[in-house]
Design an enzyme around this catalytic site. Structure first.
Site, PDB file in Angstrom:
ATOM      1  N   ARG A 130      18.749  30.931  35.687  1.00  0.00           N
ATOM      2  CA  ARG A 130      17.694  31.080  34.673  1.00  0.00           C
ATOM      3  C   ARG A 130      17.701  32.513  34.128  1.00  0.00           C
ATOM      4  NH1 ARG A 130      12.776  28.709  33.085  1.00  0.00           N
ATOM      5  NH2 ARG A 130      10.912  30.010  33.067  1.00  0.00           N
ATOM      6  N   ARG A 188      14.383  25.895  35.234  1.00  0.00           N
ATOM      7  CA  ARG A 188      14.254  26.094  36.672  1.00  0.00           C
ATOM      8  C   ARG A 188      15.053  24.996  37.366  1.00  0.00           C
ATOM      9  NH1 ARG A 188       9.231  26.602  34.268  1.00  0.00           N
ATOM     10  NH2 ARG A 188       8.261  28.664  34.433  1.00  0.00           N
ATOM     11  N   HIS A 244       7.516  29.917  29.294  1.00  0.00           N
ATOM     12  CA  HIS A 244       6.572  30.902  29.812  1.00  0.00           C
ATOM     13  C   HIS A 244       5.218  30.746  29.127  1.00  0.00           C
ATOM     14  CE1 HIS A 244       9.923  33.869  31.224  1.00  0.00           C
ATOM     15  NE2 HIS A 244       9.613  32.988  32.148  1.00  0.00           N
ATOM     16  N   TYR A 250      12.853  40.672  29.641  1.00  0.00           N
ATOM     17  CA  TYR A 250      14.229  40.626  29.145  1.00  0.00           C
ATOM     18  C   TYR A 250      14.400  41.400  27.836  1.00  0.00           C
ATOM     19  CZ  TYR A 250      14.280  36.693  32.420  1.00  0.00           C
ATOM     20  OH  TYR A 250      14.182  35.916  33.544  1.00  0.00           O
ATOM     21  N   HIS A 273      16.721  31.401  41.110  1.00  0.00           N
ATOM     22  CA  HIS A 273      16.463  31.674  39.690  1.00  0.00           C
ATOM     23  C   HIS A 273      17.617  32.401  39.004  1.00  0.00           C
ATOM     24  CE1 HIS A 273      12.634  29.980  39.244  1.00  0.00           C
ATOM     25  NE2 HIS A 273      12.021  30.941  38.589  1.00  0.00           N
ATOM     26  N   LYS A 328       6.278  23.817  35.578  1.00  0.00           N
ATOM     27  CA  LYS A 328       5.411  24.667  36.394  1.00  0.00           C
ATOM     28  C   LYS A 328       4.036  24.847  35.774  1.00  0.00           C
ATOM     29  CE  LYS A 328       5.390  29.174  38.704  1.00  0.00           C
ATOM     30  NZ  LYS A 328       6.150  30.429  38.921  1.00  0.00           N
TER      31      LYS A 328
END
Length: 344
Positions: A270, A191, A293, A302, A267, A214
């Protein structure tokens, strides 16, 4: 519990089991009368020690003081307060799911369902946290309200040529930190805030370690030697942060490219890393760890880019079987042979 007794309806319930407070009363003429008595006792008890006219904005301020201030999102309080003002800052104890539903219907005229769902989660979390802290003793007025269904948004990514265009504009930026931060995001899927806040101590043995992420979990990702040299050359000396804030400079550089990726500017690098990683045969589990994640569902967005994604559909569909059979028949006709058939 409300039951029919010898002289009418009887009520017997725990007002607060943890405090050992139990209430009993007999002889109500109707069940509805007993239910009203129970409801009034619960309402009065839930508001003990609180101003019955307390506004929702006051409750949000208490939430921020006790919990919200510990969150990493600096915009959480103003966004939540904006929802409160949109609701008309009602008395907290009088807020209902219907009130929020009406507010939501109006908001949908000017913003997306995804935005409204975020606002719903903000308000819901305020009440949930205050209930856990023992500050709010009533139920969550928006807790049972369902989120709106939102269609999955296709994530945009840049082609290799577009990546070169973006990096060229970053190199031309007046802020010398824009290029190394952009390259770091493109090389690791970080990020922007994560890449922008690294220190020299986070670089070692050809790897960059992202901390204060995050989800609060640190992770290390390898980078090429050329990028490591660029980062150390352009970064500030000393043990502090290597880069100043350059998000604005990147935004201007990106605008100069005239590429159209609505709503994904912060983003885009990313998403580009993750998309190309999967298209080149990368592992979904490895990608989850690289991106940091917490939930594999986020990474699954993805998966459709993988070269072998649902490739068996080409071979096992009815159409593929029909065409295969037709091709064999043409070969038999050309050779002047007829396949033997089983009798029976």
């Amino acid at each position: 519990m409300i039951v029919k007794g010898a002289s009418g309806w009887d009520a017997d319930f725990w007002l607060d089991r943890t405090a050992g407070i139990r209430k009993r009363k007999k002889g109500f003429r109707t069940k509805a009368e007993a239910e009203r008595w129970v409801s009034e006792l619960k309402r009065d008890y839930s508001m003990r020690g609180r101003d019955p006219g307390e506004r929702l904005s006051d409750l949000v301020k208490v939430w921020h003081e006790l919990h919200g201030c510990t969150l990493k999102d600096p915009y959480r309080l103003p966004r939540t307060m904006a929802v409160v003002q949109g609701l008309g800052d009602p008395i907290a104890s009088e807020l209902t799911a219907l009130d929020f539903s009406r507010y939501r219907a109006e908001r949908l005229k000017t913003c997306t369902a995804s935005t409204v769902n975020h606002e719903h989660r903000y308000l819901k979390s305020v009440f949930n946290e205050l209930i856990r802290l023992g500050v709010w003793h009533q139920g969550n007025p928006v807790g049972s309200l369902r989120q709106l269904k939102v269609d999955e948004v296709e994530l945009t990514y840049l082609s290799l040529e577009e990546c070169r265009l973006v990096l060229d504009e970053c190199a031309a930026s007046m802020n010398s930190h824009t290029l190394p931060v952009a390259k770091l995001c493109l090389a690791t899927g970080a990020r922007w805030d994560e890449a922008e806040s690294i220190t020299r101590a986070n670089l070692s043995n050809g790897q960059v370690r992202f901390v204060r992420t995050k989800n609060g979990k640190s992770r290390s990702v390898p980078i090429p030697p050329e990028l490591e040299r660029l980062i150390l050359e352009r970064g500030y000396p000393g043990a502090g942060r290597l880069f100043s804030s350059c998000r604005g400079a990147f935004r201007k550089a990106y605008e100069r490219t005239e590429l159209n990726t609505p709503g994904q500017l912060t983003h885009i690098l990313r998403h580009t890393f993750a998309s190309h990683y999967m298209m080149r045969g990368g592992s979904l589990i490895a990608l989850q760890r690289i991106l940091g994640h917490g939930d594999i569902k986020m990474t699954m967005r993805y998966s459709h880019l993988a070269p072998d994604h649902f490739a068996t559909a080409l071979m096992l569909s009815p159409l593929a079987l029909l065409e295969s059979a037709g091709s064999l028949r043409q070969d038999w006709d050309a050779a002047g042979t007829v396949p033997e058939t089983k009798k029976g």
